[in-house]
Scaffold this active site. Structure first.
Site, PDB file in Angstrom:
ATOM      1  N   ASP A   1      -6.048 -17.321 -10.905  1.00  0.00           N
ATOM      2  CA  ASP A   1      -5.344 -17.808 -12.102  1.00  0.00           C
ATOM      3  C   ASP A   1      -4.467 -16.747 -12.784  1.00  0.00           C
ATOM      4  OD1 ASP A   1      -7.508 -19.418 -11.342  1.00  0.00           O
ATOM      5  OD2 ASP A   1      -7.877 -20.141 -13.376  1.00  0.00           O
TER       6      ASP A   1
ATOM      7  N   GLU B   1      -2.599 -22.209 -13.500  1.00  0.00           N
ATOM      8  CA  GLU B   1      -2.905 -23.160 -14.591  1.00  0.00           C
ATOM      9  C   GLU B   1      -2.859 -22.513 -15.970  1.00  0.00           C
ATOM     10  OE1 GLU B   1      -6.719 -24.602 -15.414  1.00  0.00           O
ATOM     11  OE2 GLU B   1      -7.605 -22.617 -15.358  1.00  0.00           O
TER      12      GLU B   1
ATOM     13  N   HIS C   1      -6.103 -27.049 -17.039  1.00  0.00           N
ATOM     14  CA  HIS C   1      -5.009 -26.859 -17.998  1.00  0.00           C
ATOM     15  C   HIS C   1      -3.664 -27.368 -17.463  1.00  0.00           C
ATOM     16  CE1 HIS C   1      -7.667 -24.819 -20.677  1.00  0.00           C
ATOM     17  NE2 HIS C   1      -7.953 -23.889 -19.787  1.00  0.00           N
TER      18      HIS C   1
HETATM   19 FE   LIG Z   1      -7.923 -20.593 -15.352  1.00  0.00          FE
HETATM   20 FE   LIG Z   2      -9.459 -23.706 -15.480  1.00  0.00          FE
END
Ligand SMILES: [Fe+2]
Ligand SMILES: [Fe+2]
Length: 266
Positions: free
Chosen positions: A13, A44, A73
């Site tokens: 991420d 995200e 998200h």
């Molecule tokens: Fe994340």
């Molecule tokens: Fe997440």
């Protein structure tokens, strides 16, 4: 399929602008060193810590990212909704409701090798319309004969669900990589059936915060139980990912190696 088995760099991420800059800053050296055939990122959290915008997605694709995965998200920024429908190589969890924008898997190609990329959401503590363990069987049936290798990003809160998914898919996909908790786990390995597995890849962004948030604000919230504004930390940026070497045999991995790199230019 090409002569040499492909290598996949999967990056955890990206958190905020710092996560994006860390990734873009380190990518040339990682490309030079590991020569990945595919670069996949979970993004995200890339837009200020929550969601993604078309402009940022375009920037990641322009940097040579092959596919973008998302998670809980995915829908934080409304301007991404049409983009998710229109762009093949950005995927949100496949087990979301069909009425939600976007799609859950894509196939990318490099040097004759077709890689399927699937995004799934866990069902524990996260809102996902359908069970991940049922959805993945449907997707595998759909992808039958259409991919040489297959990577599943299992975006989940509970380690049990991710470990379970690894065993469930062992011998059926090239890799199952966990995302969402932003903390890398120490269990990367190729399972007996030939599937590369890690419970969580970690995040790309400020290691000096609390899973991305400025530590003073996170501590204030934890200490007082009051509403506290959260900003993305700018402290101690790292890139966290995994490098997966595919095996010559379809849908099997030869190795998985963690990539944990500080970004000094940050
Ligand atoms: Fe994340
Ligand atoms: Fe997440």
């Amino acid at each position: 399929m090409s002569e040499t088995p492909a290598t996949i760099l999967f990056v955890g991420d990206l958190v905020g602008g710092l996560g994006r800059r860390t990734f873009l800053g380190l990518l040339p050296a990682l490309r030079e060193r590991h020569r990945p055939d595919f670069v996949i990122v979970n993004a995200e959290n890339v837009a200020g810590g929550l969601g993604i915008t078309p402009k940022i997605a375009d920037g990641l694709f322009a940097a040579g990212v092959d596919a973008i995965t998302l998670g809980n998200h995915a829908y934080h920024r409304k301007e991404i909704y049409p983009y998710l429908d229109e762009h093949e190589r950005i995927v949100r969890p496949a087990n979301y409701l069909r009425s939600q924008p976007g799609h859950g898997w894509c196939v990318v190609e490099s040097d004759g090798t077709r890689l399927g990329v699937v995004n799934l959401s866990g069902n524990l503590y996260l809102r996902a319309g359908r069970p991940a363990f049922l959805e993945i069987d449907t997707i595998l049936a759909e992808l039958e004969g259409r991919v040489d290798h297959l990577l599943v990003d299992m975006h989940a809160e509970a380690t049990s669900e991710k470990v379970g998914m690894g065993w469930f898919l062992d011998g059926r996909v090239t890799a199952v990589v966990g995302t969402h908790t932003h903390v890398p786990t120490a269990d990367a390995r190729v399972l007996p059936g030939g599937t590369a597995y890690i419970t969580d890849v970690g995040m790309t962004g400020p290691r000096g915060g609390v899973i991305g948030v400025r530590k003073e604000q996170a501590i204030e919230s934890l200490r007082t139980h009051m509403s506290v504004r959260f900003d993305t930390s700018e402290d101690d940026p790292w890139l966290m990912g995994v490098l997966i070497a595919c095996a010559a045999q379809p849908r099997r991995a030869a190795s998985i190696e963690q990539i944990l790199v500080p970004w000094s230019a940050g």
